[in-house]
Scaffold this active site. Structure first.
Site, short mmCIF file in Angstrom:
data_model
loop_
_atom_site.label_atom_id
_atom_site.label_comp_id
_atom_site.label_asym_id
_atom_site.label_seq_id
_atom_site.Cartn_x
_atom_site.Cartn_y
_atom_site.Cartn_z
CD GLU A 63 5.77 61.49 23.79
OE1 GLU A 63 4.53 61.32 23.86
OE2 GLU A 63 6.54 61.20 24.72
CG HIS A 132 14.10 54.35 27.29
ND1 HIS A 132 13.06 53.59 27.77
CD2 HIS A 132 13.89 55.61 27.75
CE1 HIS A 132 12.27 54.37 28.50
NE2 HIS A 132 12.73 55.58 28.48
#
Lengths: 328, 326
Positions: A63, A132
């Site tokens: 990322e 999440h």
């Protein structure tokens, strides 16, 4: 009457991506599983086939580096769209977003702007538990140097990407994951949208429900229920979390004299706290009741359905709070 | 075999460039003590051969991403001493209007993309600049300079992988000065031969004596030639040493005076100077003239910084976002 067509939030986003890729050769999309998989939430489905692997780039699970590469590519003359799978994963790229993307222009004395768009899914409601499901867009809205958007309508899902790409500075677009399957309509030929300013989606005179993202839809449902009880709630879609549209917020509160902020972020040190403070600073003497907030419970998001529902803002809580604010 | 005249002229130019960095930074340290420069000040003294040698392999069209120890890199990219000194004074005529300071030098015509003070933070940006070049069909190289401390960061490994995976023209120019601030390489790396690290990513690598500017230049030219031919990345480690403290706050408890003295015997400037003297190319008068020229340039930069204005406070919030559209 404008002709309309049925669509979903997911398809509207996909349409926005396709149009941007068609309109500007410099635009490309990169992120985890955006290509061969079709996007974790199927937002980029079909784009690899249409635009090829140079412009729809599957990345390794890195990322920080693919976000930083987006910054570099933007500096180098491209118009990258970086997709980060979820907001929780974006914390792995926070160094690049905060220390580089948000600072380069100011730190370089105006020499280098970063025309980068970063998209990511946010929020709970899908039983994805504590790594999440959080709503961290309020954190990002804390950072000067970036713009923070949260499309909640079909028009914004389709339309916000292109002006974000035209913007000379970094723009973060947060897509509430729970909205992806949401159905709705778009005009046959949609008109451009602006990436600034809030919108009043429902007029009312008794109190202002100030919200965005998935909480906006809960606020709209609450307004409908309240209408049945004779309470006229005004519903504001913030749309743009940084910069905040003080004019629309203060204008509404000055009319209704009551403000209830609905924000899926945690309450402490939050975007809802910021909005509340601005109302105090700019419209204190317009208020007939204290500003109130419906936020997520201050817990890591639990998996079990009943616990997750208890943690998130719900229509019933919004209605009950509004009722109490009106009736004491 | 003696060197050709043109080689000797070139060596003298390298010597001059290293001397400019050395004298500029010695003055910077003085000005720091005099409170003219504040914040962090990281000196490159001892390491000059690396930036000077690597820069010789790059063209004006190539890009450089550097670290917080980057006065030398800015100078070899053509930034004036004036612009750097005024920046460290925090003045309007600084390269970044005094907003970046010593650690954040940027330049458009120099294609210098910072001055990054997060260790490893510049590597992904360099990968992205190279990606932009590849996508636009530009035949350019992005040189990313970083210290050996960055090798411990995840971004080093991610960037190495991505640059190799996408075959991007990045020169990863590692300046190994043996200490990540105060932590010795053997205290932070399981494998201390850094050139071994990139094999797992398929990135070719080489190491060079970073105290020898001629050797660095040759190695960098070889590296850039490889990049231009393959289109892909290359890792070049220059083994060097920082003569001064990490920053102006560092009491240097982590290394011995003997060790520092030994490395100073390998001073890149003294060594090249001696060589040129032995070859009869540099006499005392020529050296004195060079010293004077550099001293004048440094004095001019200080005078310039002194008389430069401060940015009006009213402009504090300018450039948080762009003034212009598109």
């Amino acid at each position: 009457m404008t002709e309309t067509r049925k669509t979903t939030y997911r398809e509207a986003l996909n349409e926005g991506l396709r149009e941007a890729l068609q309109q500007d050769e410099r635009v490309f999309l990169m992120g985890e599983d955006v290509g061969h998989y079709g996007g974790c939430f199927a937002v980029s489905k079909g784009l690899l086939e249409e635009f090829g692997p140079e412009r729809i780039r599957d990345t390794p699970l890195s990322e920080s580096t693919f976000t930083g590469a987006g910054i570099g590519a933007a500096l180098g003359g491209m118009r990258p769209i970086v997709e980060i799978m979820t907001v929780n994963f974006s914390l792995l790229a926070l160094d690049q977003i905060m220390n580089n993307a948000a600072t380069y222009l100011h730190m370089s004395g105006g020499l280098f702007n970063v025309p980068l768009v970063i998209r990511m899914a946010t929020g709970g409601g899908k039983q994805l538990a504590a790594q999440h499901s959080h709503s961290l867009e309020g954190w990002y809205a804390h950072i000067p140097g970036i713009k923070v958007l949260c499309p909640a309508t079909m028009e914004d899902a389709r339309g916000m990407l292109w002006p974000a790409l035209l913007d000379p500075d970094p723009v973060l677009i947060f897509e509430p994951a729970v909205l992806y399957p949401m159905e709705g309509t778009l005009p046959e030929k949609p008109t451009p949208v602006a990436i600034e300013g809030a919108k009043v989606l429902h007029q009312g005179k008794d109190l202002s429900l100030i919200s965005y993202g998935s909480s906006l839809h809960k606020s709209l449902a609450a307004a409908e229920q309240l209408a049945g009880e004779g309470i006229a709630a005004e519903v504001i879609d913030l749309r743009c979390l940084r910069p905040l549209d003080d004019t629309t917020i203060i204008g509404s509160v000055s009319k209704t004299h009551r403000a209830l902020i609905v924000d899926e972020g945690w309450r402490s040190g939050s975007l809802s706290a910021e909005i509340s403070a601005r109302i105090m600073e700019q419209a204190f003497y317009q208020l007939d009741a204290p500003v109130e907030r419906v936020c997520s419970a201050e817990v890591p998001m639990p998996y079990a359905k009943h616990l997750e529902e208890a943690a998130l803002p719900q229509v019933e809580t919004i209605v009950a709070t509004a009722r109490r604010m009106l009736n004491g | 075999m003696s060197k050709q005249l043109t080689d000797l002229e070139h060596d003298l130019a390298l010597l001059r460039q290293m001397l400019r960095i050395r004298r500029f930074e010695e003055k910077s340290a003085e000005l720091y003590s005099a409170m003219k420069i504040r914040g962090f000040l990281h000196l490159y003294i001892g390491e000059e051969a690396v930036a000077v040698g690597v820069a010789e392999a790059l063209g004006a069209e190539d890009a450089v991403v550097a670290t917080y120890r980057e006065h030398g890199h800015a100078m070899v990219r053509g930034m004036s001493m004036r612009a750097i000194m005024a920046e460290m004074y925090g003045k309007l005529d600084g390269c970044c209007r005094g907003r970046g300071g010593s650690m954040h030098l940027f330049g458009v015509k120099e294609r210098l993309y910072g001055g990054n003070a997060i260790v490893g933070g510049g590597l992904p940006v360099a990968v992205g600049l190279a990606l932009a070049d590849k996508l636009q069909g530009n035949n350019r190289v992005t040189c990313c300079c970083f210290g050996e401390g960055a090798v411990a960061e995840g971004e080093f490994h991610e960037s190495m992988n991505l640059a190799a995976l996408w075959n991007l023209p990045v020169l990863f120019a590692c300046e190994n000065n043996l200490y990540a601030m105060g932590t010795a390489l053997e205290l932070s790396e399981s494998v201390t031969n850094l050139t071994e690290k990139t094999a797992g990513y398929g990135v070719p690598s080489a190491a060079v004596d970073g105290m020898d500017v001629v050797a660095v230049e040759a190695a960098a030219k070889q590296a850039v030639a490889t990049i231009r031919q393959s289109g892909g990345p290359y890792f070049l480690e220059s083994r060097t040493y920082r003569f001064r403290a990490h920053s102006m706050f560092d009491p240097e408890l982590y290394r011995s005076k003997d060790e520092v003295e030994q490395w100073k015997q390998r001073c890149p400037i003294e060594n090249l100077k001696t060589q040129l003297q032995q070859q009869g190319w540099l006499d005392d008068a020529k050296w004195a003239a060079l010293e004077k020229e550099v001293a004048d340039e440094v004095a001019d930069a200080v005078a310039f910084a002194e008389q430069s204005d401060w940015e009006p406070v009213e402009e504090l919030t300018r450039f948080v976002y762009s003034d212009r559209e598109g």
